[in-house]
Design a protein around this motif. Structure first.
Motif, PDB file in Angstrom:
ATOM      1  N   SER A 158       0.973  -1.678   0.647  1.00  0.00           N
ATOM      2  CA  SER A 158       0.615  -0.170   0.231  1.00  0.00           C
ATOM      3  C   SER A 158       1.155   1.080  -0.117  1.00  0.00           C
ATOM      4  O   SER A 158       0.622   2.270  -0.564  1.00  0.00           O
ATOM      5  CB  SER A 158      -1.081  -0.299   0.808  1.00  0.00           C
ATOM      6  OG  SER A 158      -0.055  -0.006   2.380  1.00  0.00           O
ATOM      7  N   HIS A 159       2.175   1.569   0.943  1.00  0.00           N
ATOM      8  CA  HIS A 159       2.960   1.759   0.845  1.00  0.00           C
ATOM      9  C   HIS A 159       3.222   2.847  -1.190  1.00  0.00           C
ATOM     10  O   HIS A 159       3.745   3.938  -1.017  1.00  0.00           O
ATOM     11  CB  HIS A 159       3.705   1.852   1.508  1.00  0.00           C
ATOM     12  CG  HIS A 159       3.803   1.704   2.591  1.00  0.00           C
ATOM     13  ND1 HIS A 159       2.633   3.349   3.554  1.00  0.00           N
ATOM     14  CD2 HIS A 159       4.011   0.679   4.161  1.00  0.00           C
ATOM     15  CE1 HIS A 159       1.948   2.645   4.830  1.00  0.00           C
ATOM     16  NE2 HIS A 159       2.761   1.825   5.055  1.00  0.00           N
ATOM     17  N   ASP A 180       2.082   1.630  -3.888  1.00  0.00           N
ATOM     18  CA  ASP A 180       1.330   2.335  -4.619  1.00  0.00           C
ATOM     19  C   ASP A 180       0.508   3.619  -4.585  1.00  0.00           C
ATOM     20  O   ASP A 180       0.684   4.419  -5.247  1.00  0.00           O
ATOM     21  CB  ASP A 180       0.034   1.584  -4.016  1.00  0.00           C
ATOM     22  CG  ASP A 180       0.110  -0.037  -4.408  1.00  0.00           C
ATOM     23  OD1 ASP A 180       0.859   0.013  -5.482  1.00  0.00           O
ATOM     24  OD2 ASP A 180      -0.743  -0.688  -4.544  1.00  0.00           O
ATOM     25  N   SER A 181       1.058   4.075  -3.104  1.00  0.00           N
ATOM     26  CA  SER A 181       0.634   5.657  -2.727  1.00  0.00           C
ATOM     27  C   SER A 181       1.820   6.314  -2.900  1.00  0.00           C
ATOM     28  O   SER A 181       1.382   7.748  -3.073  1.00  0.00           O
ATOM     29  CB  SER A 181       0.215   6.249  -1.232  1.00  0.00           C
ATOM     30  OG  SER A 181       1.683   5.560  -0.533  1.00  0.00           O
ATOM     31  N   GLY A 182       2.597   5.971  -3.321  1.00  0.00           N
ATOM     32  CA  GLY A 182       4.369   6.307  -3.163  1.00  0.00           C
ATOM     33  C   GLY A 182       5.367   6.883  -1.771  1.00  0.00           C
ATOM     34  O   GLY A 182       6.328   7.782  -1.772  1.00  0.00           O
ATOM     35  N   ALA A 183       4.195   6.649  -1.173  1.00  0.00           N
ATOM     36  CA  ALA A 183       5.170   7.070   0.358  1.00  0.00           C
ATOM     37  C   ALA A 183       6.870   6.121  -0.072  1.00  0.00           C
ATOM     38  O   ALA A 183       7.613   6.839   1.053  1.00  0.00           O
ATOM     39  CB  ALA A 183       3.891   6.570   1.349  1.00  0.00           C
TER      40      ALA A 183
END
Length: 296
Positions: A244-245, A247-250
């Motif tokens: 998820s990180h 995918d979000s770019g975090a």
């Protein structure tokens, strides 16, 4: 309580004091019962004089076989008393911390909702498995187990990937080769046994590895991931935990063109015990539903 049930409780605990607490007996009563059992069998089952309860080789043999006997006895009683074949009984599940909290616990809750006569105790730990202690009916483990005597079934595919926050990459640059990681701040996860700071790449035919270093380490995967999100360094984490990180770019993938070996998720069972139907059904349930939770 017969001797089989009594020694099963003793062998499943860290100390005689803990066994006494579970049985609801006094410590002298447990010691007296254990001594009487050893006299009847004419063998020593437990080493005396140790802080922790340590079984002798005869105690290990007795514990492993009586667990299978007790499981089969319970299944027989269930079959006679409840001819419907409904799942009944208790299951002790051991899992790593992060995976246990995020995915295994919810699935166990779903399973007990479907089977109201089944009780489950989930134990999460960063410590290595100790199958000889008979502390669990089923263990959920990331990567191949260190003990080759365990039976295993793959529950879901997974691999570990190196990643870092964009702020870290902007400040320190993006590693271009595996060897470059040795010059970066790498955050080490101290989980299970082995070389925590030895990061592996490649595949079975062309394995590669590098020993990393850094100022931060922890046995908690969530802490390690949070440090990476804050730009503190590079981490090597399971895809399911950082997807998820990413995918979000975090977080961004480090060395995206370099493969990493599989770190699939397995259900582990002792090889020397009978597997009750409630446990085998739970394994089927986890194998059917865990991939949808951690998949892309």
């Amino acid at each position: 309580m017969d001797d089989l049930h009594f020694f099963h409780v003793v062998a499943s605990n860290e100390t005689l004091t803990a066994a006494a607490r579970e049985l609801g007996w006094s410590l002298p009563a447990v010691s007296k019962r254990l001594k009487a059992l050893e006299q009847r069998l004419d063998v020593r089952l437990v080493h005396r004089g140790t802080r922790r309860l340590v079984l002798t080789s005869e105690g290990e043999l007795y514990a492993s076989h009586l667990e299978a006997i007790l499981d089969r006895l319970r299944e027989l009683e269930d079959l006679i008393t409840h001819g419907s074949g409904e799942l009944r009984g208790s299951i002790v599940v051991q899992s790593t911390l992060g995976l246990g909290r995020a995915h295994i616990a919810p699935l166990l809750g779903e399973f007990t909702a479907r089977h109201p006569q089944v009780g489950i105790q989930l134990r999460t730990s960063a410590l290595p498995l100790r199958p000889h202690r008979h502390e669990f009916d089923l263990a959920v483990h990331v990567g191949l187990p260190p003990d080759s005597t365990l039976r295993m079934r793959r529950l879901a595919k997974n691999r570990r990937v190196p990643c870092a926050a964009p702020s870290y990459v902007e400040q320190r640059g993006m590693p271009e080769r595996i060897e470059d990681l040795a010059e970066h701040d790498c955050i080490v996860l101290r989980e299970n046994e082995g070389d925590f700071d030895l990061w592996r790449f490649g595949d079975a035919r062309h394995p590669r590895q590098v020993r990393v270093r850094g100022r931060l380490s922890s046995n908690d995967g969530d802490v390690v991931t949070d440090w990476a999100l804050q730009g503190r360094g590079v981490i090597m984490r399971s895809e399911w935990q950082v997807r998820s990180h990413l995918d979000s770019g975090a977080l961004v993938r480090v060395l995206p063109g370099v493969p990493t070996p599989p770190a699939d998720i397995y259900a582990l069972l002792s090889d020397d015990v009978h597997v009750p139907r409630r446990v085998s059904e739970l394994i089927k349930y986890l194998a059917a539903h865990l991939p949808r939770r951690i998949g892309p």
